[in-house]
Design a protein around this motif. Structure first.
Motif, PDB file in Angstrom:
ATOM      1  N   TYR A 101      -0.512  -6.247   8.116  1.00  0.00           N
ATOM      2  CA  TYR A 101      -0.894  -4.902   7.698  1.00  0.00           C
ATOM      3  C   TYR A 101      -1.818  -4.252   8.717  1.00  0.00           C
ATOM      4  CZ  TYR A 101       1.182  -5.232   3.070  1.00  0.00           C
ATOM      5  OH  TYR A 101       2.078  -5.336   2.030  1.00  0.00           O
ATOM      6  N   HIS A 102      -1.537  -3.006   9.059  1.00  0.00           N
ATOM      7  CA  HIS A 102      -2.459  -2.176   9.822  1.00  0.00           C
ATOM      8  C   HIS A 102      -3.470  -1.599   8.833  1.00  0.00           C
ATOM      9  CE1 HIS A 102       0.226  -2.394  13.334  1.00  0.00           C
ATOM     10  NE2 HIS A 102       1.197  -2.302  12.437  1.00  0.00           N
ATOM     11  N   LEU A 103      -4.735  -1.473   9.260  1.00  0.00           N
ATOM     12  CA  LEU A 103      -5.803  -1.267   8.291  1.00  0.00           C
ATOM     13  C   LEU A 103      -6.696  -0.060   8.573  1.00  0.00           C
ATOM     14  CD1 LEU A 103      -6.989  -4.992   8.073  1.00  0.00           C
ATOM     15  CD2 LEU A 103      -5.441  -3.817   6.499  1.00  0.00           C
ATOM     16  N   ALA A 104      -7.165   0.553   7.492  1.00  0.00           N
ATOM     17  CA  ALA A 104      -8.289   1.485   7.516  1.00  0.00           C
ATOM     18  C   ALA A 104      -9.372   0.858   6.650  1.00  0.00           C
ATOM     19  CB  ALA A 104      -7.892   2.850   6.972  1.00  0.00           C
ATOM     20  N   LEU A 105     -10.516   0.588   7.241  1.00  0.00           N
ATOM     21  CA  LEU A 105     -11.576  -0.144   6.558  1.00  0.00           C
ATOM     22  C   LEU A 105     -12.805   0.734   6.383  1.00  0.00           C
ATOM     23  CD1 LEU A 105     -11.304  -3.529   8.525  1.00  0.00           C
ATOM     24  CD2 LEU A 105     -10.100  -2.846   6.429  1.00  0.00           C
ATOM     25  N   PHE A 106     -13.340   0.774   5.174  1.00  0.00           N
ATOM     26  CA  PHE A 106     -14.496   1.598   4.841  1.00  0.00           C
ATOM     27  C   PHE A 106     -15.696   0.710   4.536  1.00  0.00           C
ATOM     28  CE2 PHE A 106     -12.710   5.919   3.388  1.00  0.00           C
ATOM     29  CZ  PHE A 106     -11.580   5.800   4.189  1.00  0.00           C
ATOM     30  N   CYS A 107     -16.884   1.174   4.935  1.00  0.00           N
ATOM     31  CA  CYS A 107     -18.124   0.512   4.548  1.00  0.00           C
ATOM     32  C   CYS A 107     -19.206   1.556   4.329  1.00  0.00           C
ATOM     33  CB  CYS A 107     -18.569  -0.516   5.588  1.00  0.00           C
ATOM     34  SG  CYS A 107     -19.292   0.195   7.079  1.00  0.00           S
ATOM     35  N   HIS A 108     -20.249   1.147   3.637  1.00  0.00           N
ATOM     36  CA  HIS A 108     -21.356   2.072   3.370  1.00  0.00           C
ATOM     37  C   HIS A 108     -22.357   2.106   4.515  1.00  0.00           C
ATOM     38  CE1 HIS A 108     -25.222   3.409   1.609  1.00  0.00           C
ATOM     39  NE2 HIS A 108     -24.457   4.224   0.917  1.00  0.00           N
ATOM     40  N   SER A 109     -22.786   0.920   4.988  1.00  0.00           N
ATOM     41  CA  SER A 109     -23.841   0.896   6.001  1.00  0.00           C
ATOM     42  C   SER A 109     -23.639  -0.149   7.100  1.00  0.00           C
ATOM     43  CB  SER A 109     -25.206   0.665   5.334  1.00  0.00           C
ATOM     44  OG  SER A 109     -25.180  -0.506   4.537  1.00  0.00           O
ATOM     45  N   ASN A 110     -22.854  -1.194   6.834  1.00  0.00           N
ATOM     46  CA  ASN A 110     -22.720  -2.286   7.807  1.00  0.00           C
ATOM     47  C   ASN A 110     -21.634  -2.007   8.842  1.00  0.00           C
ATOM     48  OD1 ASN A 110     -24.703  -3.962   6.546  1.00  0.00           O
ATOM     49  ND2 ASN A 110     -23.194  -4.482   4.973  1.00  0.00           N
ATOM     50  N   ILE A 111     -21.772  -0.900   9.562  1.00  0.00           N
ATOM     51  CA  ILE A 111     -20.709  -0.501  10.476  1.00  0.00           C
ATOM     52  C   ILE A 111     -20.567  -1.466  11.654  1.00  0.00           C
ATOM     53  CG2 ILE A 111     -22.178   1.064  11.812  1.00  0.00           C
ATOM     54  CD1 ILE A 111     -18.424   1.507  10.894  1.00  0.00           C
ATOM     55  N   ASP A 112     -21.666  -2.032  12.135  1.00  0.00           N
ATOM     56  CA  ASP A 112     -21.566  -2.998  13.234  1.00  0.00           C
ATOM     57  C   ASP A 112     -20.777  -4.228  12.799  1.00  0.00           C
ATOM     58  OD1 ASP A 112     -23.002  -1.328  14.887  1.00  0.00           O
ATOM     59  OD2 ASP A 112     -24.920  -2.331  14.534  1.00  0.00           O
ATOM     60  N   MET A 113     -21.051  -4.704  11.602  1.00  0.00           N
ATOM     61  CA  MET A 113     -20.323  -5.846  11.050  1.00  0.00           C
ATOM     62  C   MET A 113     -18.850  -5.498  10.865  1.00  0.00           C
ATOM     63  SD  MET A 113     -21.144  -7.889   7.488  1.00  0.00           S
ATOM     64  CE  MET A 113     -22.896  -7.965   7.927  1.00  0.00           C
ATOM     65  N   LEU A 114     -18.581  -4.283  10.382  1.00  0.00           N
ATOM     66  CA  LEU A 114     -17.203  -3.859  10.161  1.00  0.00           C
ATOM     67  C   LEU A 114     -16.449  -3.703  11.472  1.00  0.00           C
ATOM     68  CD1 LEU A 114     -15.236  -3.066   7.882  1.00  0.00           C
ATOM     69  CD2 LEU A 114     -15.877  -0.687   8.296  1.00  0.00           C
ATOM     70  N   ASN A 115     -17.106  -3.128  12.472  1.00  0.00           N
ATOM     71  CA  ASN A 115     -16.460  -2.962  13.776  1.00  0.00           C
ATOM     72  C   ASN A 115     -16.155  -4.316  14.420  1.00  0.00           C
ATOM     73  OD1 ASN A 115     -16.363  -0.164  13.715  1.00  0.00           O
ATOM     74  ND2 ASN A 115     -18.336   0.083  14.740  1.00  0.00           N
ATOM     75  N   ALA A 116     -17.062  -5.266  14.248  1.00  0.00           N
ATOM     76  CA  ALA A 116     -16.820  -6.610  14.778  1.00  0.00           C
ATOM     77  C   ALA A 116     -15.608  -7.240  14.098  1.00  0.00           C
ATOM     78  CB  ALA A 116     -18.052  -7.483  14.594  1.00  0.00           C
ATOM     79  N   LEU A 117     -15.493  -7.054  12.793  1.00  0.00           N
ATOM     80  CA  LEU A 117     -14.335  -7.553  12.065  1.00  0.00           C
ATOM     81  C   LEU A 117     -13.062  -6.871  12.558  1.00  0.00           C
ATOM     82  CD1 LEU A 117     -12.984  -9.139   9.741  1.00  0.00           C
ATOM     83  CD2 LEU A 117     -13.544  -7.190   8.238  1.00  0.00           C
ATOM     84  N   ALA A 118     -13.127  -5.559  12.747  1.00  0.00           N
ATOM     85  CA  ALA A 118     -11.956  -4.814  13.209  1.00  0.00           C
ATOM     86  C   ALA A 118     -11.484  -5.322  14.572  1.00  0.00           C
ATOM     87  CB  ALA A 118     -12.287  -3.326  13.283  1.00  0.00           C
ATOM     88  N   GLU A 119     -12.423  -5.560  15.479  1.00  0.00           N
ATOM     89  CA  GLU A 119     -12.062  -6.064  16.801  1.00  0.00           C
ATOM     90  C   GLU A 119     -11.417  -7.443  16.705  1.00  0.00           C
ATOM     91  OE1 GLU A 119     -15.535  -5.970  19.238  1.00  0.00           O
ATOM     92  OE2 GLU A 119     -15.792  -3.788  19.061  1.00  0.00           O
ATOM     93  N   GLU A 120     -11.965  -8.278  15.836  1.00  0.00           N
ATOM     94  CA  GLU A 120     -11.430  -9.628  15.647  1.00  0.00           C
ATOM     95  C   GLU A 120     -10.000  -9.583  15.093  1.00  0.00           C
ATOM     96  OE1 GLU A 120     -12.286 -13.386  12.657  1.00  0.00           O
ATOM     97  OE2 GLU A 120     -13.968 -12.122  13.278  1.00  0.00           O
ATOM     98  N   LEU A 121      -9.787  -8.727  14.096  1.00  0.00           N
ATOM     99  CA  LEU A 121      -8.458  -8.625  13.488  1.00  0.00           C
ATOM    100  C   LEU A 121      -7.443  -8.039  14.458  1.00  0.00           C
ATOM    101  CD1 LEU A 121      -9.389  -7.414   9.881  1.00  0.00           C
ATOM    102  CD2 LEU A 121      -8.940  -9.745  10.681  1.00  0.00           C
ATOM    103  N   HIS A 122      -7.876  -7.047  15.219  1.00  0.00           N
ATOM    104  CA  HIS A 122      -6.978  -6.450  16.221  1.00  0.00           C
ATOM    105  C   HIS A 122      -6.575  -7.481  17.275  1.00  0.00           C
ATOM    106  CE1 HIS A 122      -5.259  -3.684  19.128  1.00  0.00           C
ATOM    107  NE2 HIS A 122      -6.107  -4.131  20.025  1.00  0.00           N
ATOM    108  N   ALA A 123      -7.542  -8.266  17.735  1.00  0.00           N
ATOM    109  CA  ALA A 123      -7.266  -9.264  18.766  1.00  0.00           C
ATOM    110  C   ALA A 123      -6.395 -10.399  18.245  1.00  0.00           C
ATOM    111  CB  ALA A 123      -8.578  -9.825  19.305  1.00  0.00           C
ATOM    112  N   ASN A 124      -6.651 -10.839  17.038  1.00  0.00           N
ATOM    113  CA  ASN A 124      -5.933 -11.994  16.498  1.00  0.00           C
ATOM    114  C   ASN A 124      -4.540 -11.667  15.991  1.00  0.00           C
ATOM    115  OD1 ASN A 124      -8.149 -13.583  17.034  1.00  0.00           O
ATOM    116  ND2 ASN A 124      -8.908 -13.611  14.934  1.00  0.00           N
ATOM    117  N   TYR A 125      -4.367 -10.455  15.431  1.00  0.00           N
ATOM    118  CA  TYR A 125      -3.101 -10.155  14.756  1.00  0.00           C
ATOM    119  C   TYR A 125      -2.368  -8.954  15.336  1.00  0.00           C
ATOM    120  CZ  TYR A 125      -5.374 -13.346  11.543  1.00  0.00           C
ATOM    121  OH  TYR A 125      -6.025 -14.429  11.000  1.00  0.00           O
TER     122      TYR A 125
END
Length: 243
Positions: free
Chosen positions: A27-51
């Motif tokens: 699945y291609h993703l749109a991910l929302f967060c309230h305040s932990n944007i650095d954590m979310l961006n790190a997750l996004a980079e990891e998912l993009h690289a792995n999948y």
């Protein structure tokens, strides 16, 4: 064929686990967060690289329609479509109702319930036009039976359950499924205020004998997505037999 999902509250806990599970399944993703944007961006980079998937991140308060609806519309534009909407964002409030301020009440209701209206209002029309889609609302067992000292939380999740049943009836003729998962005690930061002793006592009350792992909720989300489209309007309990 491209598969896409929008997940709120995706930076940690259940939302993070759902993002990982859906990414694993292409699945291609749109991910929302309230305040932990650095954590979310790190997750996004990891998912993009792995999948090798597209991942777009958004930071803001889903309780604010002025943020949520435009962000959902932007995600729709970038991804081209939203096949799965997972309304996971939520907050808790523990204390006597009589000690709760009006602002605290509004914050719980708007974050847990109004946000589901905002995202659904933004995304559902495109699902209806394609006659396909899944809306999955992450709820709680307390929305079914209520919890002392969590009246606002219980009320908001009870509202999510009723929203799910009603909206499913609206969208069923157009091939869009709407279901909810009523989670039991999940091992997330939301339960981080409990001491080890309190966690052990609570685990003893659960027939399965332990807290739920966020990954188990993620697996349930995937199973709902893969279920026959005839399954809609269901409130699915994942609580270890607690209720």
């Amino acid at each position: 064929m491209k598969k896409t999902a929008l997940i709120t509250g995706a930076s940690r806990g259940i939302g993070r686990a759902i993002a990982i599970e859906l990414a694993k399944n292409g699945y291609h993703l749109a991910l929302f967060c309230h305040s932990n944007i650095d954590m979310l961006n790190a997750l996004a980079e990891e998912l993009h690289a792995n999948y090798k998937i597209e991942v777009y991140t958004y930071q803001g308060d889903v309780a604010d329609y002025g943020f949520t609806i435009p962000a959902c519309e932007d995600a729709l534009d970038k991804l081209g479509q939203i096949d799965v909407l997972v309304n996971n964002a939520g907050i808790a409030h523990i204390g006597l109702l009589t000690d709760m301020s009006v602002d605290e009440w509004d914050n719980v209701i708007n974050t847990n319930l109004s946000s589901v209206f905002y995202t659904s209002k933004a995304v559902a029309p495109s699902m209806v036009s394609r006659r396909a889609g899944n809306i999955i609302n992450i709820s709680s067992m307390w929305g079914t039976v209520g919890a002392s000292c969590e009246v606002a939380y219980s009320a908001s999740k009870g509202g999510v359950n009723s929203f799910t049943k009603a909206f499913a009836k609206e969208l069923a003729p157009n091939g869009v499924a709407v279901n909810a998962i009523t989670c039991g005690v999940v091992d997330t930061d939301m339960n981080g205020q409990l001491s080890p002793e309190e966690k052990a006592e609570l685990a003893e009350e659960i027939p399965v004998g332990r807290f739920c792992d966020p990954g188990e909720i993620a697996q349930t989300v995937l199973s709902i997505i893969n279920a026959p489209s005839y399954m809609t309007g269901q409130i699915i309990g994942v609580d270890g037999g607690y209720i």
